[in-house]
Design an enzyme around this catalytic site. Structure first.
Site, mmCIF file in Angstrom:
data_model
loop_
_atom_site.group_PDB
_atom_site.id
_atom_site.type_symbol
_atom_site.label_atom_id
_atom_site.label_comp_id
_atom_site.label_asym_id
_atom_site.label_seq_id
_atom_site.Cartn_x
_atom_site.Cartn_y
_atom_site.Cartn_z
ATOM 1 N N PHE A 183 28.254 91.408 6.725
ATOM 2 C CA PHE A 183 29.608 91.925 6.518
ATOM 3 C C PHE A 183 30.465 90.790 5.977
ATOM 4 O O PHE A 183 30.577 89.743 6.605
ATOM 5 C CB PHE A 183 30.219 92.477 7.815
ATOM 6 C CG PHE A 183 31.518 93.174 7.553
ATOM 7 C CD1 PHE A 183 31.541 94.494 7.114
ATOM 8 C CD2 PHE A 183 32.739 92.509 7.676
ATOM 9 C CE1 PHE A 183 32.744 95.130 6.818
ATOM 10 C CE2 PHE A 183 33.940 93.138 7.388
ATOM 11 C CZ PHE A 183 33.939 94.455 6.963
ATOM 12 N N LYS B 26 39.749 84.699 10.646
ATOM 13 C CA LYS B 26 39.852 85.144 12.043
ATOM 14 C C LYS B 26 40.505 84.102 12.961
ATOM 15 O O LYS B 26 41.722 84.048 13.060
ATOM 16 C CB LYS B 26 38.476 85.549 12.564
ATOM 17 C CG LYS B 26 38.029 86.914 12.022
ATOM 18 C CD LYS B 26 36.984 87.527 12.912
ATOM 19 C CE LYS B 26 36.369 88.797 12.351
ATOM 20 N NZ LYS B 26 37.210 89.974 12.480
ATOM 21 N N ASP C 61 29.188 82.150 5.460
ATOM 22 C CA ASP C 61 30.382 82.908 5.835
ATOM 23 C C ASP C 61 30.553 82.773 7.350
ATOM 24 O O ASP C 61 29.851 83.397 8.137
ATOM 25 C CB ASP C 61 30.230 84.381 5.423
ATOM 26 C CG ASP C 61 31.485 85.189 5.751
ATOM 27 O OD1 ASP C 61 32.366 84.663 6.457
ATOM 28 O OD2 ASP C 61 31.564 86.352 5.305
HETATM 29 C C1 LIG Z 1 31.621 87.354 8.583
HETATM 30 C C2 LIG Z 1 32.860 88.046 8.087
HETATM 31 N N1 LIG Z 1 33.290 87.817 6.839
HETATM 32 C C3 LIG Z 1 34.392 88.400 6.358
HETATM 33 C C4 LIG Z 1 35.136 89.274 7.120
HETATM 34 C C5 LIG Z 1 36.381 89.914 6.579
HETATM 35 O O1 LIG Z 1 37.501 89.339 7.203
HETATM 36 P P1 LIG Z 1 38.943 90.028 7.097
HETATM 37 O O2 LIG Z 1 38.905 91.290 7.880
HETATM 38 O O3 LIG Z 1 39.877 88.988 7.664
HETATM 39 O O4 LIG Z 1 39.205 90.257 5.648
HETATM 40 C C6 LIG Z 1 34.712 89.549 8.426
HETATM 41 C C7 LIG Z 1 35.453 90.508 9.265
HETATM 42 O O5 LIG Z 1 35.013 90.979 10.277
HETATM 43 C C8 LIG Z 1 33.550 88.925 8.921
HETATM 44 O O6 LIG Z 1 33.104 89.160 10.164
#
Ligand SMILES: Cc1ncc(COP(=O)(O)O)c(C=O)c1O
Length: 401
Positions: A141, A255, A226
């Site tokens: 994700f 986050k 990520d």
């Molecule tokens: C690993 C990862 N990358 C990217 C995102 C996207 O983040 P945002 O909701 O702040 O755009 C998330 C959101 O849960 C995530 O868990």
């Protein structure tokens, strides 16, 4: 708005029905206040929060140092664009570069998906000429904007939004051979969560991240981690990849970065970062002094209060609690823990359990249908942990198939 709300949940929910786009499934609760691992609703009910801010409130709700830093900054300078220098952004970039151990340089934005968008551009600009493809993982994700969504290896999130951004190939998480097969002459990067979060708290098999590093080196690809969900001390190291001693070329963060204040970042090694020149990328709000002061306060708190070690203790105690329950609870299939990143895979649907916990005033999450996901605050006390686990035990034991 003053401290004592004049409206209660049903009236507020009615406002949402009429005026807010319905793209979220919401619980019928309106939250008005938070402190540490507790939140209160508009009726004055108190909840114990094992999933504060979907992982953003790493230090709990309204942590004192962040509140103080934001209060101080808000009266001085809230926002200035990136046509000017501001001290907080410079200091935060230095702190992140040092924590990350890759001597990287930072680009700041406001969310995880934006950090991933920046990483995709970084990869493509470094792949020039001719290389633009990125290998990502099934069940990953990476966010909801169209680039990050295209990187996300879950067709259910793509539905209705095609055509997606070209060039992504999805391979099973943990399968080095499949990753190697997906690389061709047009590939420029591998993008992977060191621990899959939304995909179910999936830990990398031994040697996997190192194998991806070797694959990236062999084909001159950028290896991008990520760490939007796993970063900033969540797992007991500043970054989850540090558990496996593998150096990426770039890392995405958001986050927990600013303890609940919107802030995202891309950290990249200078030789890769130099491709992001003026005109290639930008974010109006990115790196504003308010968010950067909050993020600096997060780092200061983690260091001053020894919270990396606390993350490990929290994880160990949760693991012990779930392991102790397991013999009496046949629906617990697997327990996956890295610091304060906790997943309990069930052999049954998890959503009803989340609702039952809510009825007992405990907030948890279920991801991927069957995985109970907890991202507790690093300030959670042992007695709060036990209190919540007692509720969870009761809910899990009384589950009826
Ligand atoms: C690993 C990862 N990358 C990217 C995102 C996207 O983040 P945002 O909701 O702040 O755009 C998330 C959101 O849960 C995530 O868990």
């Amino acid at each position: 708005m003053n401290d004592s709300p004049k409206t209660f949940s049903p009236q507020i929910i009615d406002l949402f029905k009429r005026y807010v786009i319905g793209n979220y499934t919401r619980y019928p609760v309106c939250l008005v206040r938070g402190e540490g691992s507790h939140v209160w609703d508009a009726e004055g009910n108190r909840y114990l929060d094992f999933f504060p801010g979907w992982g953003c409130d790493l230090l709990g709700h309204c942590p004192p140092r962040i509140v103080a830093a934001v209060r101080d900054q808000v009266g001085k300078l809230i926002h200035v664009p990136n046509t000017w220098y501001n001290e907080a952004q410079g200091l935060l970039a230095q702190a992140l570069s040092e924590c990350s151990g890759i001597q990287g340089q930072c680009f700041f934005c406001n969310s995880g998906t934006e950090a991933v968008e920046a990483a995709i551009k970084l990869a493509r600009l470094n792949g020039k000429p001719g290389r633009y493809k990125i290998v990502t993982m099934i069940n990953s994700f990476h966010g909801r904007t169209l680039g990050a969504l295209s990187a996300t290896g879950q067709p259910k999130y793509h539905q209705g939004l095609e055509p997606l951004l070209a060039g992504f190939s999805y391979v099973p998480f943990g399968d080095l051979e499949a990753a190697a097969k997906a690389v061709d002459g047009e590939t420029c990067a591998i993008l992977v969560e060191p621990i899959q979060g939304e995909g179910g708290i999936n830990l990398p098999p031994d040697g996997y991240l190192q194998g991806l590093r070797e694959l990236a080196d062999k084909h001159k690809l950028l290896l991008i981690f990520d760490e939007v969900q796993s970063g900033m001390g969540r797992t007991g190291r500043w970054f989850a990849h540090q558990h496996w001693h593998v150096e990426p070329d770039a890392v995405t963060l958001a986050k927990a970065l600013a303890g609940g204040v919107a802030c995202g970042a891309l950290i990249a090694k200078p030789q890769a970062a130099e491709k992001l020149k003026p005109g290639t990328h930008a974010a109006t709000f990115g790196g504003n002094p308010l968010a950067c002061r909050a993020a600096l306060a997060v780092i200061e708190t983690i260091e001053a209060d020894g919270l990396l070690a606390r993350a490990e203790q929290i994880g160990a105690r949760f693991r012990d609690r779930f392991e102790a329950l397991r013999p009496r609870c046949p629906w617990i299939h697997e327990i996956r823990v890295k610091g304060a990143m906790i997943g309990v895979e069930l052999s049954v649907d998890g959503a009803p359990l989340v609702n039952q916990c809510l009825e007992r005033r405990l907030l948890i999450n279920c991801t991927h249908g069957t995985v109970l996901r907890l991202l507790p605050a690093l300030t959670l006390t042992d007695s709060q942990l036990d209190e919540g686990c007692d509720i969870l035990d009761g809910v899990l034991l009384s589950y009826k198939t």
